[in-house]
Design a protein around this motif. Structure first.
Motif, PDB file in Angstrom:
ATOM      1  N   TRP A   1       5.332  -4.497  -2.920  1.00  0.00           N
ATOM      2  CA  TRP A   1       4.090  -4.713  -2.177  1.00  0.00           C
ATOM      3  C   TRP A   1       4.299  -4.760  -0.667  1.00  0.00           C
ATOM      4  O   TRP A   1       3.317  -4.772   0.088  1.00  0.00           O
ATOM      5  CB  TRP A   1       3.444  -6.033  -2.642  1.00  0.00           C
ATOM      6  CG  TRP A   1       4.390  -7.192  -2.608  1.00  0.00           C
ATOM      7  CD1 TRP A   1       5.264  -7.582  -3.590  1.00  0.00           C
ATOM      8  CD2 TRP A   1       4.571  -8.115  -1.535  1.00  0.00           C
ATOM      9  NE1 TRP A   1       5.982  -8.682  -3.187  1.00  0.00           N
ATOM     10  CE2 TRP A   1       5.570  -9.035  -1.939  1.00  0.00           C
ATOM     11  CE3 TRP A   1       3.985  -8.262  -0.283  1.00  0.00           C
ATOM     12  CZ2 TRP A   1       5.997 -10.077  -1.116  1.00  0.00           C
ATOM     13  CZ3 TRP A   1       4.412  -9.300   0.534  1.00  0.00           C
ATOM     14  CH2 TRP A   1       5.399 -10.191   0.119  1.00  0.00           C
ATOM     15  N   THR A   2       5.529  -4.799  -0.196  1.00  0.00           N
ATOM     16  CA  THR A   2       5.773  -4.813   1.241  1.00  0.00           C
ATOM     17  C   THR A   2       5.621  -3.401   1.805  1.00  0.00           C
ATOM     18  O   THR A   2       5.390  -2.441   1.074  1.00  0.00           O
ATOM     19  CB  THR A   2       7.170  -5.377   1.553  1.00  0.00           C
ATOM     20  OG1 THR A   2       8.162  -4.556   0.928  1.00  0.00           O
ATOM     21  CG2 THR A   2       7.309  -6.812   1.051  1.00  0.00           C
ATOM     22  N   ALA A   3       5.782  -3.264   3.111  1.00  0.00           N
ATOM     23  CA  ALA A   3       5.454  -2.015   3.797  1.00  0.00           C
ATOM     24  C   ALA A   3       6.560  -0.972   3.631  1.00  0.00           C
ATOM     25  O   ALA A   3       7.365  -0.745   4.534  1.00  0.00           O
ATOM     26  CB  ALA A   3       5.191  -2.277   5.283  1.00  0.00           C
ATOM     27  N   THR A   4       6.582  -0.337   2.481  1.00  0.00           N
ATOM     28  CA  THR A   4       7.549   0.730   2.227  1.00  0.00           C
ATOM     29  C   THR A   4       6.939   2.123   2.399  1.00  0.00           C
ATOM     30  O   THR A   4       7.674   3.112   2.436  1.00  0.00           O
ATOM     31  CB  THR A   4       8.091   0.642   0.785  1.00  0.00           C
ATOM     32  OG1 THR A   4       7.012   0.892  -0.132  1.00  0.00           O
ATOM     33  CG2 THR A   4       8.676  -0.734   0.503  1.00  0.00           C
ATOM     34  N   GLY A   5       5.624   2.206   2.442  1.00  0.00           N
ATOM     35  CA  GLY A   5       4.947   3.496   2.470  1.00  0.00           C
ATOM     36  C   GLY A   5       4.696   4.082   1.092  1.00  0.00           C
ATOM     37  O   GLY A   5       3.979   5.069   0.966  1.00  0.00           O
ATOM     38  N   TRP A   6       5.272   3.472   0.056  1.00  0.00           N
ATOM     39  CA  TRP A   6       5.132   3.950  -1.315  1.00  0.00           C
ATOM     40  C   TRP A   6       4.176   3.041  -2.085  1.00  0.00           C
ATOM     41  O   TRP A   6       4.024   1.869  -1.750  1.00  0.00           O
ATOM     42  CB  TRP A   6       6.493   3.947  -2.019  1.00  0.00           C
ATOM     43  CG  TRP A   6       7.395   5.054  -1.600  1.00  0.00           C
ATOM     44  CD1 TRP A   6       8.014   5.189  -0.386  1.00  0.00           C
ATOM     45  CD2 TRP A   6       7.785   6.185  -2.375  1.00  0.00           C
ATOM     46  NE1 TRP A   6       8.768   6.330  -0.364  1.00  0.00           N
ATOM     47  CE2 TRP A   6       8.648   6.966  -1.572  1.00  0.00           C
ATOM     48  CE3 TRP A   6       7.498   6.606  -3.663  1.00  0.00           C
ATOM     49  CZ2 TRP A   6       9.212   8.150  -2.022  1.00  0.00           C
ATOM     50  CZ3 TRP A   6       8.067   7.789  -4.122  1.00  0.00           C
ATOM     51  CH2 TRP A   6       8.913   8.547  -3.306  1.00  0.00           C
ATOM     52  N   PRO A   7       3.547   3.559  -3.130  1.00  0.00           N
ATOM     53  CA  PRO A   7       2.771   2.691  -4.008  1.00  0.00           C
ATOM     54  C   PRO A   7       3.703   1.781  -4.810  1.00  0.00           C
ATOM     55  O   PRO A   7       4.928   1.832  -4.656  1.00  0.00           O
ATOM     56  CB  PRO A   7       2.021   3.672  -4.917  1.00  0.00           C
ATOM     57  CG  PRO A   7       2.874   4.891  -4.941  1.00  0.00           C
ATOM     58  CD  PRO A   7       3.515   4.974  -3.569  1.00  0.00           C
ATOM     59  N   ALA A   8       3.123   0.968  -5.680  1.00  0.00           N
ATOM     60  CA  ALA A   8       3.893  -0.050  -6.395  1.00  0.00           C
ATOM     61  C   ALA A   8       4.694   0.572  -7.527  1.00  0.00           C
ATOM     62  O   ALA A   8       4.310   0.529  -8.684  1.00  0.00           O
ATOM     63  CB  ALA A   8       2.974  -1.132  -6.926  1.00  0.00           C
ATOM     64  N   THR A   9       5.824   1.119  -7.198  1.00  0.00           N
ATOM     65  CA  THR A   9       6.705   1.794  -8.138  1.00  0.00           C
ATOM     66  C   THR A   9       8.098   1.172  -8.073  1.00  0.00           C
ATOM     67  O   THR A   9       8.399   0.380  -7.179  1.00  0.00           O
ATOM     68  CB  THR A   9       6.814   3.285  -7.772  1.00  0.00           C
ATOM     69  OG1 THR A   9       7.259   3.382  -6.398  1.00  0.00           O
ATOM     70  CG2 THR A   9       5.472   3.987  -7.913  1.00  0.00           C
ATOM     71  N   MET A  10       8.948   1.559  -9.011  1.00  0.00           N
ATOM     72  CA  MET A  10      10.342   1.125  -8.932  1.00  0.00           C
ATOM     73  C   MET A  10      10.977   1.625  -7.652  1.00  0.00           C
ATOM     74  O   MET A  10      11.824   0.943  -7.056  1.00  0.00           O
ATOM     75  CB  MET A  10      11.108   1.623 -10.162  1.00  0.00           C
ATOM     76  CG  MET A  10      10.606   1.058 -11.477  1.00  0.00           C
ATOM     77  SD  MET A  10      11.647   1.456 -12.906  1.00  0.00           S
ATOM     78  CE  MET A  10      11.466   3.243 -12.997  1.00  0.00           C
ATOM     79  N   GLU A  11      10.566   2.804  -7.199  1.00  0.00           N
ATOM     80  CA  GLU A  11      11.072   3.344  -5.942  1.00  0.00           C
ATOM     81  C   GLU A  11      10.735   2.432  -4.774  1.00  0.00           C
ATOM     82  O   GLU A  11      11.583   2.144  -3.921  1.00  0.00           O
ATOM     83  CB  GLU A  11      10.488   4.739  -5.710  1.00  0.00           C
ATOM     84  CG  GLU A  11      10.875   5.388  -4.392  1.00  0.00           C
ATOM     85  CD  GLU A  11      12.319   5.852  -4.325  1.00  0.00           C
ATOM     86  OE1 GLU A  11      12.741   6.310  -3.245  1.00  0.00           O
ATOM     87  OE2 GLU A  11      13.017   5.773  -5.361  1.00  0.00           O
TER      88      GLU A  11
END
Length: 462
Positions: free
Chosen positions: A423-433
């Protein structure tokens, strides 16, 4: 990369042993930091785990990843599990449509060896679930999508369905293509998904490299990867891992450093990583850690429902398929990984399941077994030896428009305190990635603050 090197013994406490916490702990330990990893559950792996049901080993839900998920692939390599979760040679998704006359009709979403964007052109041209005009409109929308910057804040403020409508996508096209992929990756329909996150998913997965969307999944129970092998990797790295413990408070020490209250005892730490869900992180944050800490509570959650069906005989010859014209979304064969000796075990994975997450098992059985018979004629007359349900009511953060501004960075305003989680600012949706990337971000921020030399595992900016 940092250039300073501080060789003094340093201790980091990581709270939460999901993929984000495990990754942060491994990265810190590999850089020479003494690490304690704390987890309230009796196992590692967070929401991607396995459990026993009779003689079967069952995953709580079906998880897949793509070739473009370079961080999760790093994780698999790091725990020596890559061979247990291989990728397809080439993207190939069987799609069964039962919504039209004549019985189930099979189509396939697949690629060839040509470069982007030609790698998908032949597969799209032969995709029977869209008309010729709809297929052409998909091509035009894909070219428009390729020109977007997913990090543009303006995209985060609109929903994916609105953008698709403005680019000529019919309701049928959204159902048979965009939502077919998007619901599974975003855990939301196009109408409820941030355009920024949708653009990231489709641009990265379908328009970056020819093989980016090739699908991988575990051929063993998830617990073998995310608990057993992860625990071995942590032990080998020198991480002290404690499960079944409760962290009640995290406080800054006046002279520097941190106190972590664990089951009535106190741990001293130079740095703390909160790798827990956003609501739990909010409860542990000290005053002043974030500019607007209550924003964490504004990050919604979205459920995933999984139904598990054990038949007395084989009813599906493919490893998985997706469905149209049916409430069924994706079905996976989990027979071998579960240890089932006779018959076949199928997992029915339902994302964006707000309307059904609390539906009684008896109603789900009455609704979905006939749907599986429509999709799989071989199941007609087969004995259902077991039918059970797993529910993750807060499986992911909700990727709603505007969520991007709510997601915090790894570094807080207080020295020594960091955040990790999908949920933090990774740029990705909520995935294992996203979870693994957040662990990279948190560990990198810790090491920079401690003056420890380090390199980003994916050779990106540390």
């Amino acid at each position: 990369m940092t250039t300073a090197d501080d060789s003094r013994p340093r201790h980091a406490v990581v709270v939460g042993a999901g993929l984000a916490g495990i990754t942060a702990a491994l990265q810190l330990a590999d850089a020479g930091v003494r690490v304690t990893l704390l987890e309230g559950r009796p196992r590692l792996g967070g929401l991607a785990f396995s459990f026993r049901r009779g003689d079967l080993t069952v995953d709580n839900g079906q998880h897949v990843y793509l070739r473009c998920c370079t961080a999760y692939r790093w994780f698999l390599d790091r725990v020596d599990g890559a061979a247990l979760a291989p990728l397809q040679d080439r993207l190939d998704v069987p799609v069964l449509d039962v919504g039209r006359a004549g019985g189930p009709r099979l189509g396939r979403l697949r690629r060839n060896a040509l470069p982007v964007p030609l790698h998908l052109a032949a597969g799209l041209a032969a995709y029977p679930h869209l008309s010729v005009a709809e297929r052409l409109s998909v091509g035009r929308a894909a070219l428009a999508l390729k020109r977007l910057d997913p990090a543009d804040p303006a995209l985060d403020g609109i929903d994916f369905a609105t953008w698709l409508g403005l680019h000529g996508q019919s309701d049928r096209t959204i159902e048979a293509l965009w939502d077919l992929v998007g619901v599974a990756t975003l855990n939301a329909t196009a109408a409820h998904a941030s355009m920024g996150l949708a653009a990231m998913v489709f641009k990265t997965g379908l328009l970056s490299e020819a093989g980016a969307a090739d699908i991988g999944w575990a051929r063993v129970p998830l617990g073998e990867l995310h608990d057993t092998l992860a625990r071995k990797a942590l032990d080998s790295a020198g991480v002290r891992t404690e499960t079944r413990v409760r962290v009640s408070a995290v406080s800054r020490v006046a002279e520097g450093g941190w106190h972590v209250e664990v089951d009535g005892e106190r741990l001293d730490a130079d740095a703390v990583v909160l790798a827990v869900a956003q609501q739990e992180a909010h409860g542990l944050l000290p005053d002043g850690a974030l500019d607007a800490p209550d924003r964490l509570l504004d990050i919604g959650t979205a459920p995933i429902l999984n139904m598990h069906v054990v038949y007395d005989r084989a009813v599906l010859r493919r490893p998985f398929f997706a469905a149209l014209g049916s409430p069924v979304q994706w079905v996976f064969d989990r027979t071998e990984s579960s240890g089932l000796k006779e018959g076949q075990y199928l997992a029915v994975s339902q994302s964006a399941a707000e309307d059904e997450i609390d539906t009684p098992v008896s109603e789900l059985r009455a609704r979905y077994l006939p749907e599986l018979e429509r999709l799989l004629p071989a199941s007609r007359g087969a004995e259902v030896r077991d039918f059970f349900v797993t529910r993750e009511r807060t499986a992911t953060f909700a990727p709603t428009p505007g969520v991007g501004r709510l997601r915090p960075a790894a570094r807080t305003r207080v020295p020594g305190l960091f955040l990790a989680g999908a949920w933090t600012a990774t740029g990705w949706p909520a995935t294992m990635e996203s979870a693994v990337r957040s662990g990279f971000n948190a560990a990198g921020a810790v090491l920079s603050e401690l003056g420890r030399r380090h390199e980003h595992p994916l050779q990106e900016a540390a």
